[in-house]
Design a protein around this motif. Structure first.
Motif, PDB file in Angstrom:
ATOM      1  N   ASN A 200       0.758  -1.370  -0.002  1.00  0.00           N
ATOM      2  CA  ASN A 200       0.179  -0.194  -0.005  1.00  0.00           C
ATOM      3  C   ASN A 200       0.672   0.957   0.036  1.00  0.00           C
ATOM      4  N   LYS A 201       0.662   1.937  -1.180  1.00  0.00           N
ATOM      5  CA  LYS A 201       1.653   3.354  -1.237  1.00  0.00           C
ATOM      6  C   LYS A 201       1.543   4.157  -0.241  1.00  0.00           C
ATOM      7  N   GLN A 202       0.390   4.585   0.408  1.00  0.00           N
ATOM      8  CA  GLN A 202       0.228   5.579   1.548  1.00  0.00           C
ATOM      9  C   GLN A 202       0.775   4.901   2.849  1.00  0.00           C
ATOM     10  N   ASP A 203       0.576   3.417   3.188  1.00  0.00           N
ATOM     11  CA  ASP A 203       1.140   2.979   4.376  1.00  0.00           C
ATOM     12  C   ASP A 203       2.683   2.854   4.251  1.00  0.00           C
ATOM     13  N   ALA A 204       3.175   2.681   3.143  1.00  0.00           N
ATOM     14  CA  ALA A 204       4.785   2.569   3.032  1.00  0.00           C
ATOM     15  C   ALA A 204       5.108   3.887   3.175  1.00  0.00           C
ATOM     16  N   GLU A 205       4.759   5.098   2.484  1.00  0.00           N
ATOM     17  CA  GLU A 205       5.077   6.341   2.985  1.00  0.00           C
ATOM     18  C   GLU A 205       5.143   6.898   4.222  1.00  0.00           C
ATOM     19  N   ASP A 206       3.974   6.314   4.856  1.00  0.00           N
ATOM     20  CA  ASP A 206       3.853   6.826   6.360  1.00  0.00           C
ATOM     21  C   ASP A 206       4.927   6.249   7.232  1.00  0.00           C
ATOM     22  N   ILE A 207       5.030   4.809   6.940  1.00  0.00           N
ATOM     23  CA  ILE A 207       6.040   4.101   7.878  1.00  0.00           C
ATOM     24  C   ILE A 207       7.370   4.557   7.516  1.00  0.00           C
ATOM     25  N   CYS A 208       7.787   4.714   6.031  1.00  0.00           N
ATOM     26  CA  CYS A 208       9.046   5.378   5.743  1.00  0.00           C
ATOM     27  C   CYS A 208       9.253   6.660   6.580  1.00  0.00           C
ATOM     28  N   HIS A 209       8.440   7.362   6.710  1.00  0.00           N
ATOM     29  CA  HIS A 209       8.469   8.727   7.270  1.00  0.00           C
ATOM     30  C   HIS A 209       8.690   8.282   9.068  1.00  0.00           C
ATOM     31  N   ASP A 210       7.920   7.573   9.457  1.00  0.00           N
ATOM     32  CA  ASP A 210       8.333   7.039  10.920  1.00  0.00           C
ATOM     33  C   ASP A 210       9.482   6.466  11.266  1.00  0.00           C
ATOM     34  N   VAL A 211       9.820   5.630   9.962  1.00  0.00           N
ATOM     35  CA  VAL A 211      11.333   5.063  10.426  1.00  0.00           C
ATOM     36  C   VAL A 211      12.595   6.209  10.643  1.00  0.00           C
ATOM     37  N   PHE A 212      12.163   7.093   9.512  1.00  0.00           N
ATOM     38  CA  PHE A 212      13.250   8.245   9.578  1.00  0.00           C
ATOM     39  C   PHE A 212      13.356   9.139  11.050  1.00  0.00           C
TER      40      PHE A 212
END
Length: 177
Positions: free
Chosen positions: A24-36
């Motif tokens: 899921n593109k939106q979830d991936a973007e959100d998690i990517c942000h959270d990771v950093f």
């Protein structure tokens, strides 16, 4: 290395891993942000194996989200391949249809794997990580990584064989042809 340089160096790897784990593109973007955000809140400059450490954080975030949304995971849309848009004019319609069908079949097969097996397959073949790196990321022994990968490939092979037998008999997911 500055925070910006760290982000630029690992952002694509983190996003790609998150995208394939979550589909899921939106979830991936959100998690990517959270990771950093997580990385920058920690003392990341003293980490010895930066890539493996970052990928472990990304994988943990993904697995946590999958656990929270386990019932919703089955409802997620299929992967939309953005590179198909740019190559569509060069390829024939038959080729595009075949590629979409194959991609959809692989995604469906991967969805059927347990999360632990899907994580190993994703890190190995999508993230292109070594067995040792996967072991570090998931905090499991290398032998466990190997056995999970073997088990996942065995499951996928069985499912592919049964799908091929169904197609040879004239059956598909909607019944007989």
């Amino acid at each position: 290395m500055t925070e910006r340089e760290l982000f630029d160096a690992y952002n694509k790897d983190v996003y790609r891993t998150c995208y394939y784990m979550l589909r899921n593109k939106q979830d991936a973007e959100d998690i990517c942000h959270d990771v950093f955000v997580t990385i920058f809140r920690q003392d990341w400059k003293d980490v010895e194996h930066t890539r493996a450490w970052i990928m472990r954080i990304a994988m943990n975030h993904c697995l946590n989200l999958l656990k929270r949304n386990q019932t919703q995971r089955e409802k997620q849309e299929q992967i939309q391949w953005s590179h198909e848009q740019t190559t569509a004019s060069v390829k024939s319609i038959d080729t595009i249809l075949l590629e979409k069908t194959v991609a959809a079949e692989w995604e469906e097969l991967l969805k059927q794997l347990p999360d632990k097996l899907m994580a190993v397959v994703t890190l190995r073949y999508i993230g292109e990580l070594s067995m040792v790196e996967i072991a570090e990321i998931l905090k499991i022994p290398v032998g466990t990584v190997k056995s999970r990968l073997h088990k996942a490939l065995k499951i996928l092979r069985k499912k592919l064989e049964s799908n091929n037998n169904s197609w040879l008999k004239g059956e598909n997911q909607f019944g007989t042809l």
